[in-house]
Design a protein around this motif. Structure first.
Motif, PDB file in Angstrom:
ATOM      1  N   MET A 246      -6.419  20.011  88.098  1.00 51.42           N
ATOM      2  CA  MET A 246      -6.521  19.329  88.234  1.00 51.42           C
ATOM      3  C   MET A 246      -7.273  17.832  88.558  1.00 51.42           C
ATOM      4  SD  MET A 246      -8.374  20.370  91.858  1.00 51.42           S
ATOM      5  CE  MET A 246      -8.518  22.378  91.434  1.00 51.42           C
ATOM      6  N   THR A 247      -6.471  16.997  89.169  1.00 52.44           N
ATOM      7  CA  THR A 247      -6.981  15.617  89.397  1.00 52.44           C
ATOM      8  C   THR A 247      -7.263  14.986  90.481  1.00 52.44           C
ATOM      9  OG1 THR A 247      -4.856  14.975  90.347  1.00 52.44           O
ATOM     10  CG2 THR A 247      -4.876  16.103  87.745  1.00 52.44           C
ATOM     11  N   ASP A 248      -7.622  15.650  91.335  1.00 58.09           N
ATOM     12  CA  ASP A 248      -7.963  15.140  92.409  1.00 58.09           C
ATOM     13  C   ASP A 248      -8.454  16.292  93.365  1.00 58.09           C
ATOM     14  OD1 ASP A 248      -8.915  13.423  94.438  1.00 58.09           O
ATOM     15  OD2 ASP A 248      -6.653  12.105  95.091  1.00 58.09           O
ATOM     16  N   PRO A 249      -9.457  17.356  92.885  1.00 58.17           N
ATOM     17  CA  PRO A 249      -9.564  18.336  93.560  1.00 58.17           C
ATOM     18  C   PRO A 249     -10.591  17.817  95.180  1.00 58.17           C
ATOM     19  CG  PRO A 249     -11.820  17.123  92.111  1.00 58.17           C
ATOM     20  CD  PRO A 249     -10.206  16.474  91.922  1.00 58.17           C
ATOM     21  N   GLU A 250     -10.483  16.231  95.581  1.00 59.39           N
ATOM     22  CA  GLU A 250     -11.025  16.270  97.110  1.00 59.39           C
ATOM     23  C   GLU A 250     -10.494  15.662  98.306  1.00 59.39           C
ATOM     24  OE1 GLU A 250     -13.784  17.073  97.989  1.00 59.39           O
ATOM     25  OE2 GLU A 250     -14.373  17.707  96.216  1.00 59.39           O
TER      26      GLU A 250
END
Length: 120
Positions: A17-21
């Motif tokens: 999960m590298t860019d949750p947003e």
């Protein structure tokens, strides 16, 4: 909807999960990698059963918001490491590609009239 919201609502296993947003703008379902490169749109959730290093490269080329491995498909360790290093979010589900597609479509409010056209 963000990638982290989607993962939580669908109970997805997080592999990376590298860019949750990251915002999800649509989706693409295919296991034929050259189709994904030419037809997926940036911001799409890409649903596949292919969990190898090529999946990571294709995700980057397509600009996918995340990859979801359907039907508890495996991912090899080299691909998982590369995904983390390259900033590719990979999630997994026991559900079929069809089930995931229907659920994601409802969650993001997908409508054919407003869907972005594929690049192909």
């Amino acid at each position: 909807m963000t990638v982290s919201e989607l993962a939580k609502k669908l109970g997805l296993e997080i592999i990376t999960m590298t860019d949750p947003e990251r915002e999800i703008t649509g989706g693409y379902v295919c296991d034929f990698l050259s189709f994904v490169i030419g037809r997926a749109n940036p911001g799409d959730v890409w649903i596949t059963v292919v969990g190898n290093i090529n999946t990571v490269a294709v995700s980057l080329l397509a600009g996918a918001a995340c990859v979801i491995l359907a039907e508890n498909s495996p991912i090899d360790s080299q691909a998982a490491e590369k995904a983390k290093a390259e900033g590719v979010t990979i999630l997994r589900s026991g559900k079929s590609s069809f089930e995931l597609t229907c659920e994601i479509g409802r969650l993001i409010g997908w409508r054919e009239q407003t869907a972005p056209k594929h690049r192909g």
